[in-house]
Design a protein around this motif. Sequence first.
Motif, PDB file in Angstrom:
ATOM      1  N   SER A 156       0.828  -1.210   0.000  1.00  0.00           N
ATOM      2  CA  SER A 156       0.000   0.000   0.000  1.00  0.00           C
ATOM      3  C   SER A 156       0.861   1.259   0.000  1.00  0.00           C
ATOM      4  N   LEU A 157       2.090   1.144   0.487  1.00  0.00           N
ATOM      5  CA  LEU A 157       2.964   2.310   0.523  1.00  0.00           C
ATOM      6  C   LEU A 157       3.372   2.778  -0.870  1.00  0.00           C
ATOM      7  N   LEU A 158       3.238   1.916  -1.857  1.00  0.00           N
ATOM      8  CA  LEU A 158       3.570   2.330  -3.217  1.00  0.00           C
ATOM      9  C   LEU A 158       2.642   3.439  -3.706  1.00  0.00           C
ATOM     10  N   ALA A 159       1.533   3.655  -2.994  1.00  0.00           N
ATOM     11  CA  ALA A 159       0.639   4.764  -3.356  1.00  0.00           C
ATOM     12  C   ALA A 159       1.384   6.094  -3.301  1.00  0.00           C
ATOM     13  N   TYR A 160       2.335   6.220  -2.378  1.00  0.00           N
ATOM     14  CA  TYR A 160       3.066   7.484  -2.267  1.00  0.00           C
ATOM     15  C   TYR A 160       4.093   7.653  -3.379  1.00  0.00           C
ATOM     16  N   VAL A 252      12.583   5.248   1.284  1.00  0.00           N
ATOM     17  CA  VAL A 252      12.181   5.689  -0.054  1.00  0.00           C
ATOM     18  C   VAL A 252      10.771   6.263  -0.009  1.00  0.00           C
ATOM     19  N   VAL A 253       9.884   5.584   0.696  1.00  0.00           N
ATOM     20  CA  VAL A 253       8.508   6.075   0.819  1.00  0.00           C
ATOM     21  C   VAL A 253       8.480   7.409   1.557  1.00  0.00           C
ATOM     22  N   ALA A 254       9.245   7.518   2.665  1.00  0.00           N
ATOM     23  CA  ALA A 254       9.317   8.785   3.396  1.00  0.00           C
ATOM     24  C   ALA A 254       9.814   9.907   2.480  1.00  0.00           C
ATOM     25  N   PHE A 255      10.798   9.603   1.646  1.00  0.00           N
ATOM     26  CA  PHE A 255      11.331  10.585   0.690  1.00  0.00           C
ATOM     27  C   PHE A 255      10.225  11.080  -0.239  1.00  0.00           C
ATOM     28  N   PHE A 256       9.408  10.160  -0.766  1.00  0.00           N
ATOM     29  CA  PHE A 256       8.362  10.543  -1.707  1.00  0.00           C
ATOM     30  C   PHE A 256       7.226  11.291  -1.022  1.00  0.00           C
ATOM     31  N   ILE A 257       6.947  10.978   0.237  1.00  0.00           N
ATOM     32  CA  ILE A 257       5.931  11.739   0.968  1.00  0.00           C
ATOM     33  C   ILE A 257       6.386  13.187   1.140  1.00  0.00           C
ATOM     34  N   MET A 258       7.628  13.374   1.598  1.00  0.00           N
ATOM     35  CA  MET A 258       8.163  14.736   1.734  1.00  0.00           C
ATOM     36  C   MET A 258       8.193  15.442   0.381  1.00  0.00           C
ATOM     37  N   PRO A 289      -7.862  15.233  -7.949  1.00  0.00           N
ATOM     38  CA  PRO A 289      -8.447  14.159  -7.139  1.00  0.00           C
ATOM     39  C   PRO A 289      -7.632  12.874  -7.146  1.00  0.00           C
ATOM     40  N   TYR A 290      -6.903  12.588  -8.223  1.00  0.00           N
ATOM     41  CA  TYR A 290      -6.146  11.338  -8.278  1.00  0.00           C
ATOM     42  C   TYR A 290      -5.019  11.332  -7.256  1.00  0.00           C
ATOM     43  N   ALA A 291      -4.290  12.442  -7.165  1.00  0.00           N
ATOM     44  CA  ALA A 291      -3.214  12.528  -6.183  1.00  0.00           C
ATOM     45  C   ALA A 291      -3.766  12.417  -4.766  1.00  0.00           C
ATOM     46  N   ALA A 292      -4.871  13.117  -4.492  1.00  0.00           N
ATOM     47  CA  ALA A 292      -5.469  13.066  -3.153  1.00  0.00           C
ATOM     48  C   ALA A 292      -5.965  11.664  -2.830  1.00  0.00           C
ATOM     49  N   ALA A 293      -6.584  10.998  -3.809  1.00  0.00           N
ATOM     50  CA  ALA A 293      -7.105   9.648  -3.577  1.00  0.00           C
ATOM     51  C   ALA A 293      -5.976   8.658  -3.314  1.00  0.00           C
ATOM     52  N   LEU A 294      -4.886   8.748  -4.088  1.00  0.00           N
ATOM     53  CA  LEU A 294      -3.742   7.859  -3.868  1.00  0.00           C
ATOM     54  C   LEU A 294      -3.152   8.079  -2.478  1.00  0.00           C
ATOM     55  N   PHE A 295      -3.024   9.332  -2.093  1.00  0.00           N
ATOM     56  CA  PHE A 295      -2.457   9.654  -0.787  1.00  0.00           C
ATOM     57  C   PHE A 295      -3.351   9.117   0.330  1.00  0.00           C
ATOM     58  N   ALA A 296      -4.658   9.319   0.203  1.00  0.00           N
ATOM     59  CA  ALA A 296      -5.598   8.838   1.227  1.00  0.00           C
ATOM     60  C   ALA A 296      -5.628   7.320   1.290  1.00  0.00           C
ATOM     61  N   ALA A 297      -5.568   6.665   0.124  1.00  0.00           N
ATOM     62  CA  ALA A 297      -5.560   5.197   0.104  1.00  0.00           C
ATOM     63  C   ALA A 297      -4.315   4.655   0.795  1.00  0.00           C
ATOM     64  N   GLY A 298      -3.196   5.345   0.621  1.00  0.00           N
ATOM     65  CA  GLY A 298      -1.975   4.933   1.298  1.00  0.00           C
ATOM     66  C   GLY A 298      -2.106   5.028   2.806  1.00  0.00           C
ATOM     67  N   ILE A 299      -2.793   6.053   3.299  1.00  0.00           N
ATOM     68  CA  ILE A 299      -2.995   6.199   4.741  1.00  0.00           C
ATOM     69  C   ILE A 299      -3.778   5.010   5.298  1.00  0.00           C
ATOM     70  N   VAL A 300      -4.831   4.616   4.604  1.00  0.00           N
ATOM     71  CA  VAL A 300      -5.639   3.476   5.062  1.00  0.00           C
ATOM     72  C   VAL A 300      -4.810   2.196   5.046  1.00  0.00           C
ATOM     73  N   GLY A 301      -4.094   1.977   3.941  1.00  0.00           N
ATOM     74  CA  GLY A 301      -3.328   0.742   3.808  1.00  0.00           C
ATOM     75  C   GLY A 301      -2.224   0.611   4.836  1.00  0.00           C
ATOM     76  N   THR A 302      -1.434   1.669   5.009  1.00  0.00           N
ATOM     77  CA  THR A 302      -0.341   1.579   5.975  1.00  0.00           C
ATOM     78  C   THR A 302      -0.860   1.578   7.408  1.00  0.00           C
ATOM     79  N   GLY A 303      -2.031   2.189   7.638  1.00  0.00           N
ATOM     80  CA  GLY A 303      -2.629   2.126   8.967  1.00  0.00           C
ATOM     81  C   GLY A 303      -3.023   0.706   9.340  1.00  0.00           C
ATOM     82  N   LEU A 304      -3.583  -0.031   8.372  1.00  0.00           N
ATOM     83  CA  LEU A 304      -3.947  -1.426   8.631  1.00  0.00           C
ATOM     84  C   LEU A 304      -2.731  -2.281   8.942  1.00  0.00           C
TER      85      LEU A 304
END
Length: 420
Positions: A156-160, A252-258, A289-304
Motif C-alpha cells: 500500500s505504501l507504493l501509493a506514495y 524511499v517512501v518517506a522521501f516521496f511523501i516529503m 483528485p487522483y493525487a489526493a485519492a492515492l495519498f488517502a488510500a496509502g494512509i488506510v493501507g499503511t494504517g492497517l
Amino acid sequence: MSFTGRATARGGWARRLGAGLITGAADDDPSGIATYSQAGAQFGYGTLWTTLFTLPLMIGIQMVSAHVGRVTGRGLAANMRRHFPRPVLVALVSLLLVANVINLAADIGAMGEALRLLLGGPSVLYALGFAVISLLLEVVIPFPRYAPLLKAMTMSLLAYVATVFVIDVPWGEVWRSLVPRGLAWRDYLVMVVAVFGTTISPYLFFWQAAEEAEEEEVDTTLSPLTAAPEQAEEAFARIRFDTGVGMVYSNVVAFFIMLTAGAVLHAHGVTDIRNAADAASALQPLAGPYAAALFAAGIVGTGLLAVPVLAGSAAYAVAEAFDVRAGLGNKPRDARVFYLIIAGSTLLGALLSVSRLDPIHMLFWAAVINGVISVPLMAGIMLIATQESVMGAFRVGGSLRWLGWASTLVMAAVVLGMLL
C-alpha cells in the motif's frame, strides 16, 4: 546446500522477506506520514536529506535487534528482564506502552479521516471500524496465515510513489535544495528532531526482535542460534537482506511523501499540516483528485499494517517484562495476558482517536516519549547484543557494532537537541 539454494528451494527471495520488511513499512504509519508531510509542507525539499542520513542508522539498530531475537530465541524485554534493574525495565516498558497507545490513537483517527475523504460519511465510525477489524485480524487469524497478509499490506505504501507521477516535480530544484538555505533554523531543528523521532522508533526494535524469536515457534526446524550454531550463516544472511530491503523501502517512501508535500503544498503556500488526512485533503484542490485519492488510500493501507504492529510490540514488551507467555503464534486461550494487552491498547487507542484530544498534541507527546526512551533502550540493546554471556559466539561485533553505537549516539544528540 548453500543459503541461496535453500532459499530458492523454499520459494525464492520473497520468502526471505518478513519481519524486516513489515517493520520498515510499519514505520511509515499515518502519524509518520503526518510528520513527513509537515516537513515537506513547511520546508519544501529542505528535509529530504534526513531520509538518506537515517537509513544506515535504521539498518544498524534494527539488525542488532533482529540478531538478539534470533540468537537468544527471546525478545528484547525478555532479555532486558535478565540484565536490567526491574524498576528501570518497568519504567521503560510503561513509557513504550503509553507512546504506542497514543500512536495508535493518531493512526486510527487518520485512517477514519482518510476513508471519509475517499467515500464520504462519518469518520468516527470508520475509525472504530478499522480498530475492530485490525483487532480481529490479529487475534483470530493464526500468525502463519496472518504474516503473508501483513507482507501484502506493505504494498500500500507504493501509493506514495505513484502520487509523484500524477504531479509536477521540478527535479532540478529538488537536487539543489538537498542542502537547505535561508531557513528559520530553530523551527528547522525541531522538524529534524521530529523526523528522526518518527523514523527510529522503539516499537520497531521490539517488534522485529520478537518476530525473529517467534520464527522458531512457527518453523520447528529452527532453534536459537546459541543452541543451533549451524543455522547462523543462513539466518544472518536472511536478516541482512530482509532488514536492508525493509529499511530502504521505508525511507524511499518517506522521501516521496516529503517530496509530494514539498512539490504541491509548500509550492502553493500550504505550510501547516495537522495530520495525515489534512495532507491528502490539501492535495485535492492543488494536485487533483487522483493525487489526493492515492495519498488517502496509502494512509488506510499503511494504517492497517501499523496498528497491529504497534499493538503487538506493546504486548510483546509488557508480557516479556512480566515473564508471561507471549507470541502471535499462540492461541488467545494460551496467552491470555498477551492478547488482552493487544485488545486493550487497540481499543484504548480507538477511544482516544474519537475523543476531543488534539491529534497534534497526541503526536507531540508520543514523539517526546519515544525520543526519551529510545536512547536508554538503544544503549541497553547494544549492551545485550555485545555481551558474550548473552549472545555467546554470536555477540555483535565489527562494523555492525560500530553502526549500532553510532545510531545510539546520534539519537542521543537528537534527543538533546529536542530538550534544548
